[in-house]
Design a protein around this motif. Structure first.
Motif, PDB file in Angstrom:
ATOM      1  N   ARG A 147    -108.517 -71.822 -28.661  1.00  0.00           N
ATOM      2  CA  ARG A 147    -107.737 -72.632 -29.593  1.00  0.00           C
ATOM      3  C   ARG A 147    -108.257 -72.489 -31.027  1.00  0.00           C
ATOM      4  O   ARG A 147    -107.477 -72.466 -31.974  1.00  0.00           O
ATOM      5  CB  ARG A 147    -107.763 -74.099 -29.140  1.00  0.00           C
ATOM      6  N   LEU A 148    -109.575 -72.384 -31.192  1.00  0.00           N
ATOM      7  CA  LEU A 148    -110.130 -72.169 -32.526  1.00  0.00           C
ATOM      8  C   LEU A 148    -109.660 -70.844 -33.104  1.00  0.00           C
ATOM      9  O   LEU A 148    -109.339 -70.753 -34.297  1.00  0.00           O
ATOM     10  CB  LEU A 148    -111.660 -72.212 -32.486  1.00  0.00           C
ATOM     11  N   ASN A 149    -109.607 -69.789 -32.251  1.00  0.00           N
ATOM     12  CA  ASN A 149    -109.146 -68.486 -32.727  1.00  0.00           C
ATOM     13  C   ASN A 149    -107.748 -68.573 -33.313  1.00  0.00           C
ATOM     14  O   ASN A 149    -107.429 -67.900 -34.307  1.00  0.00           O
ATOM     15  CB  ASN A 149    -109.165 -67.468 -31.584  1.00  0.00           C
ATOM     16  N   SER A 150    -106.898 -69.408 -32.732  1.00  0.00           N
ATOM     17  CA  SER A 150    -105.535 -69.551 -33.242  1.00  0.00           C
ATOM     18  C   SER A 150    -105.486 -70.325 -34.556  1.00  0.00           C
ATOM     19  O   SER A 150    -104.465 -70.318 -35.239  1.00  0.00           O
ATOM     20  CB  SER A 150    -104.653 -70.242 -32.191  1.00  0.00           C
ATOM     21  N   CYS A 151    -106.582 -70.979 -34.897  1.00  0.00           N
ATOM     22  CA  CYS A 151    -106.624 -71.798 -36.116  1.00  0.00           C
ATOM     23  C   CYS A 151    -107.300 -71.089 -37.290  1.00  0.00           C
ATOM     24  O   CYS A 151    -107.135 -71.516 -38.446  1.00  0.00           O
ATOM     25  CB  CYS A 151    -107.381 -73.098 -35.842  1.00  0.00           C
ATOM     26  N   ARG A 152    -108.063 -70.037 -37.032  1.00  0.00           N
ATOM     27  CA  ARG A 152    -108.910 -69.440 -38.076  1.00  0.00           C
ATOM     28  C   ARG A 152    -108.117 -69.017 -39.315  1.00  0.00           C
ATOM     29  O   ARG A 152    -108.502 -69.323 -40.452  1.00  0.00           O
ATOM     30  CB  ARG A 152    -109.661 -68.226 -37.523  1.00  0.00           C
ATOM     31  N   LYS A 153    -107.018 -68.286 -39.107  1.00  0.00           N
ATOM     32  CA  LYS A 153    -106.265 -67.764 -40.244  1.00  0.00           C
ATOM     33  C   LYS A 153    -105.711 -68.886 -41.103  1.00  0.00           C
ATOM     34  O   LYS A 153    -105.743 -68.816 -42.338  1.00  0.00           O
ATOM     35  CB  LYS A 153    -105.128 -66.870 -39.740  1.00  0.00           C
ATOM     36  N   ILE A 154    -105.208 -69.927 -40.459  1.00  0.00           N
ATOM     37  CA  ILE A 154    -104.661 -71.071 -41.205  1.00  0.00           C
ATOM     38  C   ILE A 154    -105.762 -71.710 -42.049  1.00  0.00           C
ATOM     39  O   ILE A 154    -105.562 -72.037 -43.226  1.00  0.00           O
ATOM     40  CB  ILE A 154    -104.079 -72.117 -40.233  1.00  0.00           C
ATOM     41  N   ILE A 155    -106.950 -71.880 -41.467  1.00  0.00           N
ATOM     42  CA  ILE A 155    -108.085 -72.490 -42.184  1.00  0.00           C
ATOM     43  C   ILE A 155    -108.496 -71.618 -43.361  1.00  0.00           C
ATOM     44  O   ILE A 155    -108.669 -72.114 -44.492  1.00  0.00           O
ATOM     45  CB  ILE A 155    -109.270 -72.706 -41.226  1.00  0.00           C
TER      46      ILE A 155
ATOM     47  N   PHE B 185    -101.983 -79.456 -47.164  1.00  0.00           N
ATOM     48  CA  PHE B 185    -101.157 -80.380 -46.384  1.00  0.00           C
ATOM     49  C   PHE B 185    -100.333 -79.615 -45.350  1.00  0.00           C
ATOM     50  O   PHE B 185    -100.255 -80.027 -44.182  1.00  0.00           O
ATOM     51  CB  PHE B 185    -100.222 -81.185 -47.301  1.00  0.00           C
ATOM     52  N   TYR B 186     -99.735 -78.485 -45.769  1.00  0.00           N
ATOM     53  CA  TYR B 186     -98.992 -77.654 -44.814  1.00  0.00           C
ATOM     54  C   TYR B 186     -99.905 -77.183 -43.697  1.00  0.00           C
ATOM     55  O   TYR B 186     -99.550 -77.210 -42.514  1.00  0.00           O
ATOM     56  CB  TYR B 186     -98.386 -76.416 -45.507  1.00  0.00           C
ATOM     57  N   ALA B 187    -101.093 -76.702 -44.101  1.00  0.00           N
ATOM     58  CA  ALA B 187    -102.044 -76.176 -43.117  1.00  0.00           C
ATOM     59  C   ALA B 187    -102.469 -77.260 -42.132  1.00  0.00           C
ATOM     60  O   ALA B 187    -102.582 -77.009 -40.921  1.00  0.00           O
ATOM     61  CB  ALA B 187    -103.262 -75.600 -43.835  1.00  0.00           C
ATOM     62  N   THR B 188    -102.698 -78.460 -42.640  1.00  0.00           N
ATOM     63  CA  THR B 188    -103.086 -79.569 -41.757  1.00  0.00           C
ATOM     64  C   THR B 188    -101.997 -79.848 -40.727  1.00  0.00           C
ATOM     65  O   THR B 188    -102.270 -80.021 -39.534  1.00  0.00           O
ATOM     66  CB  THR B 188    -103.359 -80.844 -42.586  1.00  0.00           C
ATOM     67  N   ASN B 189    -100.744 -79.863 -41.184  1.00  0.00           N
ATOM     68  CA  ASN B 189     -99.633 -80.118 -40.265  1.00  0.00           C
ATOM     69  C   ASN B 189     -99.543 -79.040 -39.190  1.00  0.00           C
ATOM     70  O   ASN B 189     -99.278 -79.333 -38.017  1.00  0.00           O
ATOM     71  CB  ASN B 189     -98.324 -80.215 -41.039  1.00  0.00           C
ATOM     72  N   ARG B 190     -99.784 -77.791 -39.571  1.00  0.00           N
ATOM     73  CA  ARG B 190     -99.763 -76.700 -38.585  1.00  0.00           C
ATOM     74  C   ARG B 190    -100.930 -76.815 -37.605  1.00  0.00           C
ATOM     75  O   ARG B 190    -100.781 -76.607 -36.404  1.00  0.00           O
ATOM     76  CB  ARG B 190     -99.806 -75.344 -39.290  1.00  0.00           C
ATOM     77  N   LEU B 191    -102.094 -77.178 -38.134  1.00  0.00           N
ATOM     78  CA  LEU B 191    -103.254 -77.333 -37.258  1.00  0.00           C
ATOM     79  C   LEU B 191    -103.053 -78.493 -36.291  1.00  0.00           C
ATOM     80  O   LEU B 191    -103.554 -78.459 -35.155  1.00  0.00           O
ATOM     81  CB  LEU B 191    -104.524 -77.559 -38.092  1.00  0.00           C
ATOM     82  N   MET B 192    -102.319 -79.495 -36.716  1.00  0.00           N
ATOM     83  CA  MET B 192    -102.021 -80.619 -35.818  1.00  0.00           C
ATOM     84  C   MET B 192    -101.238 -80.141 -34.604  1.00  0.00           C
ATOM     85  O   MET B 192    -101.449 -80.621 -33.476  1.00  0.00           O
ATOM     86  CB  MET B 192    -101.213 -81.683 -36.573  1.00  0.00           C
ATOM     87  N   LEU B 193    -100.336 -79.199 -34.821  1.00  0.00           N
ATOM     88  CA  LEU B 193     -99.571 -78.649 -33.693  1.00  0.00           C
ATOM     89  C   LEU B 193    -100.474 -77.814 -32.792  1.00  0.00           C
ATOM     90  O   LEU B 193    -100.329 -77.836 -31.561  1.00  0.00           O
ATOM     91  CB  LEU B 193     -98.403 -77.809 -34.207  1.00  0.00           C
ATOM     92  N   LYS B 194    -101.395 -77.064 -33.401  1.00  0.00           N
ATOM     93  CA  LYS B 194    -102.332 -76.255 -32.609  1.00  0.00           C
ATOM     94  C   LYS B 194    -103.190 -77.144 -31.704  1.00  0.00           C
ATOM     95  O   LYS B 194    -103.545 -76.753 -30.594  1.00  0.00           O
ATOM     96  CB  LYS B 194    -103.248 -75.451 -33.543  1.00  0.00           C
ATOM     97  N   LEU B 195    -103.516 -78.317 -32.200  1.00  0.00           N
ATOM     98  CA  LEU B 195    -104.406 -79.226 -31.465  1.00  0.00           C
ATOM     99  C   LEU B 195    -103.633 -80.316 -30.720  1.00  0.00           C
ATOM    100  O   LEU B 195    -104.246 -81.265 -30.214  1.00  0.00           O
ATOM    101  CB  LEU B 195    -105.387 -79.901 -32.438  1.00  0.00           C
ATOM    102  N   TRP B 196    -102.320 -80.163 -30.637  1.00  0.00           N
ATOM    103  CA  TRP B 196    -101.514 -81.269 -30.164  1.00  0.00           C
ATOM    104  C   TRP B 196    -101.901 -81.768 -28.783  1.00  0.00           C
ATOM    105  O   TRP B 196    -101.910 -82.974 -28.523  1.00  0.00           O
ATOM    106  CB  TRP B 196    -100.031 -80.920 -30.189  1.00  0.00           C
ATOM    107  N   LYS B 197    -102.223 -80.878 -27.861  1.00  0.00           N
ATOM    108  CA  LYS B 197    -102.522 -81.351 -26.507  1.00  0.00           C
ATOM    109  C   LYS B 197    -103.723 -82.288 -26.491  1.00  0.00           C
ATOM    110  O   LYS B 197    -103.797 -83.217 -25.695  1.00  0.00           O
ATOM    111  CB  LYS B 197    -102.720 -80.180 -25.538  1.00  0.00           C
ATOM    112  N   TYR B 198    -104.669 -82.063 -27.412  1.00  0.00           N
ATOM    113  CA  TYR B 198    -105.839 -82.942 -27.503  1.00  0.00           C
ATOM    114  C   TYR B 198    -105.476 -84.248 -28.226  1.00  0.00           C
ATOM    115  O   TYR B 198    -105.976 -85.328 -27.873  1.00  0.00           O
ATOM    116  CB  TYR B 198    -106.972 -82.235 -28.244  1.00  0.00           C
TER     117      TYR B 198
END
Length: 693
Positions: A242-250, A263-276
């Motif tokens: 899951r971290l690997n899918s977040c690296r580029k956005i970060i 703000f856009y990046a945070t919203n996208r990361l929220m979807l990446k982490l949604w199950k948690y």
């Protein structure tokens, strides 16, 4: 060397060795030093700096909202360092970090973003959905918000606020490290490296029964700040994937100068982490199920915030608070801060991507990958000299504070032991004196200082011939003499002689000024005039080395008895040279029992060694208190005047109100009319001249 001066130096030296970190870091000198750094690094002169000392593990470290900058000098990161020098460098790092927010962050937009979730909105726009699981995540998140689910919105809001703060922190630190690549960069990197080193391991988190969201946020925090590290390998595959899918956005977010990108990046990361996040929502709802139905929305929201504070203990370096976000909470939680702020936050927006910031980020990450817990040894004559000077100043501050505290205790003992009889036997005296002078009084004094100094100079000019005689020198412009004055030979009035004046041993005189602080003094600018008159007398006496005190008096009702409140604004035994500022705190209160105050202040004068003792009371009218007015009070004051003058105190009452005739009848030859403030220097000069000629 004067024995008293040497004794003072020895006491200050002893205090230097006993200064604790708390004494040092909460001193005015250290605050002033840090405030200079804040204004320099933050490029904002109207910022308010509040420095705290709180050692608990869950205490705030630092934050800013654009108007206030808060630093906990005993935060858990700084306290990992052993030397005071290293702690100072840590503070500089945190100050620089928060100044990065002042320089780069947009607090209004940040507030709008975070508070949007509690209004069921996603700012600035819904996240971009690229994958199937992200689409599903967005639909679920949107469903919670559309249903106005308070528990879900609160968890989403807290998670988004945290992630966005992490991204913003990395950006502003890269910016500051690029601008200040020396000691500032070192302080920032050291703080960050220490906190990264102390991120709990996955095993430790599981032992604490932390959820998957907490573990993922640990990984995002570490990666955003330090890039790829060996520590990642210790985590389960699901978290690493899951971290690997977040690296580029970060990586894209932390080098963009546009806060909306984060703000856009945070919203996208929220979807990446949604199950948690979804699991955290379910856990919170389960824990709060008994409250959800029985509490109002406002009560439930408060309960949820308490739950989140207790359960979601995520690693953080500092906090950025938006202009509308948690402002009331900030004001309530900081004990000792009165909420006064200077200026309004400026919206700052920088657009575009900066390659220099990318390079600065990489260098910063290189510095933060070192995971040593102990600080490096820091040497250098400059920092040593700065620390030594600060220690000297702070030890002096502590000495003066202790001396002022002792003075206040002595005054309280004097008041407690002062015997009252006759019509005052049921009254008690309560002493008041500031031991620490607030900064606002200095600002207020500067506004009237030119007027006070001008009037003082007029008073000194009126007594010029007397002062010349006392100070010694040459007196010219005389009709007769043994020596011609070359500079006056042109004169046609025959004043062409001069003579040498030998300085006298000094004049033995002490002054006391007593101000009426009763409620009636608040009208017609009377208390302001009395305050200025007191300041003129104080300044004049100080300039001439004449011992002077300035007190004020009023009363308040304790129920079973009347309390005479006596305020020490300037005292004979004060040592901190701040009495002129204490006089700026003069204010009006209740009634006035003049007889008690006159006797108390008169006794203090009688205890002085000077030959001439003058007590000047400034009031607007007759005394008025419980059972104390009219002929009773008049007789008491006449008796007080007779008793004091019989023992050597010259008593004068200066009137500035409408009852001047009554005051003159009471004090007779001791009456002084200063109703016209402009004539006051002449009146005071005449009074003083009677005794020092």
């Amino acid at each position: 060397m004067n024995k008293k001066v040497q004794q003072k130096r020895n006491q200050i030296k002893n205090r230097m060795g006993r200064l604790t970190d708390k004494d040092f870091f909460l001193s005015q000198s250290y605050h002033d030093t840090m405030l200079k750094s804040v204004r320099l690094l933050g490029q904002k002169n109207d910022i308010t700096l509040f420095m705290d000392y709180e050692e608990s593990d869950d205490a705030r470290i630092a934050f800013t909202n654009g108007r206030l900058l808060y630093l906990n000098t005993a935060n858990l990161i700084t306290n990992l360092m052993t030397s005071r020098v290293s702690k100072i460098k840590s503070h500089e790092g945190f100050i620089a970090h928060e100044c990065g927010h002042l320089r780069c962050s947009d607090f209004k937009r940040r507030g709008r973003y975070v508070s949007g979730f509690s209004r069921w909105r996603v700012y600035p726009k819904p996240p971009q959905v690229q994958l199937v699981y992200e689409r599903k995540a967005w639909e679920e998140m949107k469903g919670y918000l559309n249903a106005h689910n308070v528990v879900a919105a609160s968890v989403i809001q807290k998670t988004a606020s945290y992630i966005n703060n992490v991204l913003e922190d990395v950006y502003i630190e890269s910016f500051m490290c690029q601008k200040y690549p020396g000691s500032i960069q070192n302080g920032i990197q050291r703080n960050a490296a220490l906190i990264i080193h102390h991120i709990p391991t996955q095993e430790a988190r599981k032992a604490e029964k932390s959820d998957g969201l907490t573990i993922m946020l640990d990984m995002i925090f570490r990666y955003a700040r330090a890039g790829r590290t060996e520590a990642e390998k210790e985590y389960d595959k699901q978290y690493c994937s899951r971290l690997n899918s977040c690296r580029k956005i970060i990586d894209e977010a932390v080098v963009s100068a546009d806060p909306d990108i984060r703000f856009y990046a945070t919203n996208r990361l929220m979807l990446k982490l949604w199950k948690y996040i979804r699991q955290a929502i379910k856990t919170a709802a389960k824990s709060l199920k008994n409250e959800i139905n029985r509490l109002s929305e406002e009560e439930l929201s408060k309960k949820i915030q308490e739950y989140l504070k207790r359960k979601m203990l995520w690693v953080a370096l500092s906090e950025t608070i938006g202009a509308s976000e948690e402002q009331n909470e900030v004001e309530e939680e900081i004990e000792g801060w009165d909420g006064e702020l200077e200026g309004e936050p400026e919206s700052q927006n920088q657009n575009g991507k900066n390659e220099e910031l990318e390079n600065a980020l990489e260098k910063m990450r290189d510095g933060q990958r070192q995971e040593g817990g102990e600080e490096e040894t820091e040497e250098g004559s400059e920092i040593d000299e700065t620390l030594s000077n600060l220690l000297q100043k702070i030890a002096e501050e502590k000495f003066l504070q202790d001396e002022e505290s002792d003075l206040k205790r002595n005054l309280e003992e004097e008041a407690a032991n002062f015997k009252l009889d006759g019509i005052h036997k049921d009254s008690v005296i309560e002493m008041h004196r500031m031991t620490t002078v607030p900064l606002r009084l200095e600002k207020e004094y500067k506004m009237i200082a030119p007027e006070i100094n001008r009037i003082t100079r007029r008073l000194e000019a009126s007594l010029e011939d007397v002062l010349e005689r006392l100070e010694g020198g040459t007196q010219s412009g005389l009709y007769m003499g043994k020596r011609l004055s070359r500079g006056n030979l042109y004169r046609l009035d025959d004043k062409i002689f001069e003579k040498t004046i030998k300085p006298e041993d000094g004049f033995s005189i002490a002054f006391a000024v007593l101000l009426d602080l009763s409620g009636s003094m608040s009208s017609g600018g009377r208390i302001e005039s009395a305050q200025k008159a007191g300041l003129v007398m104080y300044t004049f006496c100080r300039n001439l080395g004449i011992p002077v005190m300035l007190y004020g008096h009023t009363t308040h009702d304790m129920g079973y008895t009347e309390v005479v409140d006596i305020y020490s604004f300037a005292d004979f035994d004060s040592v901190d040279n701040q009495d002129y500022l204490r006089i700026m705190s003069v204010s009006t209160y209740d009634c006035n029992r003049d007889g008690v105050a006159l006797r108390f202040v008169g006794q203090k004068l009688l205890n002085r060694p000077e030959d001439i003792k003058i007590l000047l009371m400034i009031s607007d009218g007759q005394p008025y208190a419980q059972g104390y007015k009219g002929e009773i009070a008049k007789a008491d004051l006449q008796e007080a005047k007779y008793s004091l003058e019989k023992r050597g105190v010259k008593l004068f009452s200066a009137a500035i109100g409408d009852d001047r005739e009554m005051i003159e009848e009471i004090y007779k030859d001791g009456f002084l009319n200063i109703a016209d403030f402009n004539t006051m220097p002449v009146k005071l000069a005449g009074l003083i001249a009677r005794f020092i000629r």
